[in-house]
Design an enzyme around this catalytic site. Structure first.
Site, short mmCIF file in Angstrom:
data_model
loop_
_atom_site.label_atom_id
_atom_site.label_comp_id
_atom_site.label_asym_id
_atom_site.label_seq_id
_atom_site.Cartn_x
_atom_site.Cartn_y
_atom_site.Cartn_z
N GLU A 139 53.21 41.20 24.63
CA GLU A 139 54.27 41.85 23.85
C GLU A 139 54.18 41.40 22.39
OE1 GLU A 139 54.54 40.24 26.71
OE2 GLU A 139 56.35 40.75 27.80
N CYS A 189 59.29 36.04 25.19
CA CYS A 189 59.00 37.38 24.64
C CYS A 189 60.30 38.13 24.39
CB CYS A 189 58.14 38.17 25.63
SG CYS A 189 56.50 37.48 25.72
N TRP A 228 23.78 43.93 59.27
CA TRP A 228 24.82 44.50 58.42
C TRP A 228 25.67 45.56 59.11
CZ3 TRP A 228 25.44 41.40 54.63
CH2 TRP A 228 24.35 40.76 54.03
N ARG A 242 33.59 38.96 44.04
CA ARG A 242 33.21 37.53 44.01
C ARG A 242 33.15 37.00 42.57
NH1 ARG A 242 27.93 37.64 47.92
NH2 ARG A 242 29.01 37.76 49.93
N LEU A 284 26.47 34.06 49.34
CA LEU A 284 27.86 34.25 48.86
C LEU A 284 28.02 34.29 47.35
CD1 LEU A 284 29.87 32.03 51.42
CD2 LEU A 284 29.59 34.51 51.44
N ARG A 291 25.78 38.04 42.88
CA ARG A 291 24.51 38.28 42.17
C ARG A 291 24.21 39.74 41.84
NH1 ARG A 291 24.44 36.88 47.16
NH2 ARG A 291 23.20 37.90 48.76
#
Ligand SMILES: NC(=O)c1ccc[n+]([C@@H]2O[C@H](COP(=O)([O-])OP(=O)(O)OC[C@H]3O[C@@H](n4cnc5c(N)ncnc54)[C@H](OP(=O)(O)O)[C@@H]3O)[C@@H](O)[C@H]2O)c1
Length: 348
Positions: A70, A102, A186, A200, A220, A223
């Site tokens: 703001e 604010c 998969w 991720r 994990l 990439r």
């Protein structure tokens, strides 16, 4: 004020007349740019409109200690703030933190009207709307699904004093999470896995269980998508150590979480600086979080291939059914898969 507070201008800023609804969409887009950098603060976006609906200011809160959205937007609007409408993704804060409230800045600027999307549940910051109304400002609460999603980690943090948990998993149309040996590794497609890499790179920690590390030797990392940050990779195991050849160890930052209780695991991640955690586990750890009511959002990727001989029952075997009547839920096609994003009303 530096340029970092002034992202690409909303289209037609300063020229065309726009509706408050359109301005709120812009404010959400501005806030989304701060989803990672503002943590642990909420990623707020703001647009200032003149009485005739011309955009004269916009801004976002970039990071803790920097001015709130703001303030950035009103500063840009300058003298045109007088009699303006402030359109903002979160109820304006009403407390002295690292920066002044604010609400005071809004009053001083001569703003006529405030439209906000998500009510701030933070006990330290709430009451902004009542304060402004009390001082004669026309205030309207206009709920917005995407603003609520942006603010979800802030709401979890404020109400539960623990990290926000997004649980992600893949399942077959029957609701099985573990394929039979004949199926291949998969369940979901490359397109879905790209989406997983995207998220991720926007969370503070990715948490899995030792069962997944042993069974899948997963990496994990974020990439395959441009990342905003590199998350900590955490592996939960009460008694085992990570195999020295485990691929997760290729990540720059890896932690073994030895606490057994899911809430204690989250507190351990919190101590390591995590505010948003992506739970990417197999059925055992996932069900432990589900039963402990510690999941805030479920991201369920349903692959197209039947897997009646699969195992590992999903906690949400019929996401379509769960989504029905859930105004904040969302579903979309990702290649051959279907993704369901469902907020879960967790208690813990
Ligand atoms: N469909 C999907 O999205 C998906 C995702 C990941 C994995 N998987 C599949 O899931 C299978 C592995 O399943 P899983 O259930 O063994 O994996 P997991 O849930 O990732 O790991 C389970 C392990 O987590 C540890 N753990 C720590 N705290 C726990 C707690 N409070 N409750 C339960 N466990 C806790 C335990 O290890 P300690 O006994 O050492 O403490 C437990 O054996 C594999 O077939 C894999 O392919 C599927």
């Amino acid at each position: 004020m530096t340029n970092q507070h002034q992202p690409a201008a909303p289209p037609h800023c300063g020229a065309a007349v726009v509706s408050e609804a359109r301005a709120l969409e812009w404010a959400v887009r501005l806030g989304a740019k701060s989803w990672v950098s503002a943590r642990p603060n909420p990623p707020v976006g703001c647009v200032v409109l003149t009485r005739s609906g011309k955009c004269v200011g916009y801004g976002r809160h970039t990071s803790p200690g920097e001015p709130h959205a703001e303030v950035v937007a009103l500063q840009m609007a300058g003298s045109q703030s007088k009699d303006s409408t402030v359109v903002v993704t979160l109820e304006p804060c009403n407390h002295h933190g690292r920066t002044p409230p604010c609400t005071e800045r809004i009053l001083k600027s001569g703003v006529r009207r405030v439209v906000y999307a998500t009510k701030d549940p933070n006990p330290a910051a709430e009451g902004g709307s009542d304060f402004l109304k009390h001082h004669g400002i026309d205030v309207e609460h206009v709920p917005h699904r995407l603003a609520d999603r942006l603010n979800a980690p802030h709401v979890t943090w404020s109400m539960k004093s623990r990290p926000h948990v997004i649980a992600k998993w893949a399942q077959s149309p029957e609701g099985n999470m573990c394929p039979p040996p004949t199926h291949g590794q998969w369940i979901s497609s490359v397109r879905s896995r790209m989406e997983v890499h995207r998220i991720r790179g926007r969370v503070d920690a990715v948490l899995t269980g030792m069962g997944s590390v042993i069974a899948d030797d997963c990496l994990l990392s974020p990439r395959n998508h441009k990342r905003r940050q590199t998350p900590l990779i955490a592996v939960a195991s009460r008694s085992r150590s990570l195999p020295p050849t485990a691929r997760v160890l290729e990540n720059p930052s890896v932690e073994l979480i030895t606490e057994g209780n899911p809430l204690d695991q989250l507190k351990a991640l919190q101590r390591l600086g995590a505010h948003v955690v992506l739970l990417e586990a197999g059925p055992r750890l996932l069900h432990a979080y589900w039963k402990a009511n510690l999941i805030d959002e479920a991201w369920i990727f349903v692959g197209p291939k039947p897997m009646p001989d699969g195992t590992g029952r999903s906690p949400v075997p019929s996401p379509e059914k769960r989504l029905r009547g859930h105004p904040k839920g969302f579903t979309m096609d990702l290649g051959p898969d279907r993704l369901y994003q469902i907020p879960i009303e967790s208690k813990g």
